[in-house]
Structure formats: C-alpha cells, structure tokens
Design an enzyme around this catalytic site. Sequence first.
Site, mmCIF file in Angstrom:
data_model
loop_
_atom_site.group_PDB
_atom_site.id
_atom_site.type_symbol
_atom_site.label_atom_id
_atom_site.label_comp_id
_atom_site.label_asym_id
_atom_site.label_seq_id
_atom_site.Cartn_x
_atom_site.Cartn_y
_atom_site.Cartn_z
ATOM 1 N N LEU A 127 -28.835 91.626 26.855
ATOM 2 C CA LEU A 127 -28.379 91.812 28.252
ATOM 3 C C LEU A 127 -29.399 92.713 28.482
ATOM 4 O O LEU A 127 -30.176 93.188 28.559
ATOM 5 C CB LEU A 127 -27.296 92.562 28.598
ATOM 6 C CG LEU A 127 -25.508 92.153 28.501
ATOM 7 C CD1 LEU A 127 -24.936 92.869 28.527
ATOM 8 C CD2 LEU A 127 -25.330 90.306 28.527
ATOM 9 N N ASP A 128 -29.978 91.577 29.503
ATOM 10 C CA ASP A 128 -31.215 92.344 30.593
ATOM 11 C C ASP A 128 -30.927 93.615 30.894
ATOM 12 O O ASP A 128 -29.701 94.448 30.904
ATOM 13 C CB ASP A 128 -31.301 91.890 31.585
ATOM 14 C CG ASP A 128 -31.833 90.456 31.707
ATOM 15 O OD1 ASP A 128 -32.593 89.959 30.821
ATOM 16 O OD2 ASP A 128 -32.454 89.976 32.556
ATOM 17 N N GLN A 129 -31.919 94.726 30.629
ATOM 18 C CA GLN A 129 -31.952 96.164 31.198
ATOM 19 C C GLN A 129 -30.796 96.615 32.979
ATOM 20 O O GLN A 129 -29.796 97.110 32.529
ATOM 21 C CB GLN A 129 -33.025 97.075 31.776
ATOM 22 C CG GLN A 129 -33.015 98.103 31.819
ATOM 23 C CD GLN A 129 -34.788 98.961 31.728
ATOM 24 O OE1 GLN A 129 -35.702 98.338 30.612
ATOM 25 N NE2 GLN A 129 -34.841 100.412 32.170
ATOM 26 N N THR A 179 -28.789 94.325 33.416
ATOM 27 C CA THR A 179 -27.808 93.909 33.667
ATOM 28 C C THR A 179 -26.108 94.260 33.399
ATOM 29 O O THR A 179 -26.192 95.561 32.084
ATOM 30 C CB THR A 179 -27.332 92.161 32.871
ATOM 31 O OG1 THR A 179 -28.382 91.478 33.519
ATOM 32 C CG2 THR A 179 -26.359 91.876 32.687
#
Length: 274
Positions: free
Chosen positions: A124-126, A128
């Site tokens: 997951l993106d930082q 998110t």
Amino acid sequence: MKFNVPETFNNYTLREIFQKLKLPKKDLHQLNMSKDITINQQPSKLTDKVVTNDVVYIPIPEEKSNYLPSYRYAQITYEDNDLAIVMKPKGVKTHPNDLKESNTLMNHVIYTMDSDYVEPIHRLDQETVGLLIVAKNPLMKKILDRMLEENQITRIYRANVKALLPLKPQTIDMPIGKDKFHPNKRRISNTGQRAITHILTSKMIKEGICQLEIKLDTGRTHQIRVHLAEIGHPVIGDPLYGDATLRQLELNSYKIEFTHPLTQELISVSLDDE
C-alpha cells in the site's frame, strides 16, 4: 505448516493438493525428499492420500525475515498459523527500503507476531490506510503470490473524489509506467505494464464529493491514483496526481476476501469489522 484436510481435498494425495495450489516444482521436489511430513502424526510421503479431517504436517524451509523489530504493536485483524491480515496506518511505509529502517509496517508486524518470517503479499502507498495480507512462512508466501497474480484475492478500496454526480460503474484498463521527469511518479504509458481498475459503485457523501468502491485486478504502483486522475477525478488529498497542497489522501484498502488455500474457508475482512 499444519492443517486439517477440508472436504475439497478428500481422497487427494498431498502432491495433488500442492499441485492444485501451484506450489513451485522446486518446493514440491524438496517436500518429496522430506522425511518430516506426517498425516495424523504418522510418517508420510507426498504420494500418500488423505481424507477429510486428516491432520497434515508439512515442514517449511527455515527462512527468517530481515526486518528489525520496531517495539511498536501492529493491529492484527485476522491471523492463523500461516498468514495474517494487518492494518496499515496512514503515513507508514509497507516495508523498509534498507535493513536499517525500523519504522515501517513490517517492522511493527515482526515485533507483534510470534513468527520470524513475515512478508507482505501486496503493498500500500505510504499515505494509504487499510488492510494488507502477510505470509508467515515461505511456502504460504509462494501460494498467496500466485493467488494474487491469478486474481484469486479480492481487494476492495474506497476513494473519495470530487464530482458533481456519482460516477458510472466502469473498468479502467490503461497501462502504467514510470514518469521520465519525476522519479516518484507514474503515468499512463503504452510501454508500461497492464493495469486494470474496476469502479464498482459510487455515491455522493456530501456536496461535490463522491465515494467510490474500487476493485483491483492488478497492483501497479499508484494504480488507483493514476487511473482516477486520468479520468479527471483524482483522489482527494493527492498532491502528486491532483491539486492538493497537503498530503491527506482519502483512499483506503477497505476489504480483503479470498479462499484460504489450506482450509478452503472463505476469509473476509473489512474495515466495517473494526
């Protein structure tokens, strides 16, 4: 790796079970040579058949993850002997970029779980928030990696975007590649990797703001953010692909659902369960 044989695998050999789960041939060969396999505590081989409710023990390679413990607890939403679903907080990276880092989700997870091996199945993106699957042994990692690749794991996200009306359900099938002018950015590119995003539902949650429910078939870096920006509805709070000045990304990994490869039970976890 220990499990009770589900009815699905009744009268299968152990080899047939792991072939069905598409365990790599190298690992099958190693198991074939193993003298530590048991069925109902009796020494067994991969060629032996099992019946429903037999208790199977499969030895796993002695591998350890290299994450430093963070001495901070991770939030575990589901866990069994072989895998877990954990909650990734906002602003925390999924895993470290080098071995000296100790403040990522995987650092928290290895401190929290009674396991020397913890590896993420997806990322997951930082910015998110949300649910993420972790394998607790290398055999399960390979099985889940293949399941993810073959789209056997359902990942549902929720994203808030600016819109005057709800967006129609649609599939965005556009390849994503690196941006030549921005090292941290991705863009739609004919030479990129195929990326498929499904907008399943949408609803207005307040004037000018629409909440989307999104399913991913692929997991490219920044996929949802790139695709939504491309159709003119970037995620609210996204300074990289939208017009936000602060990083307050309104995107979360909302639900994960899949059939457990060993027990064949449906595993379904959502943020509503919290």
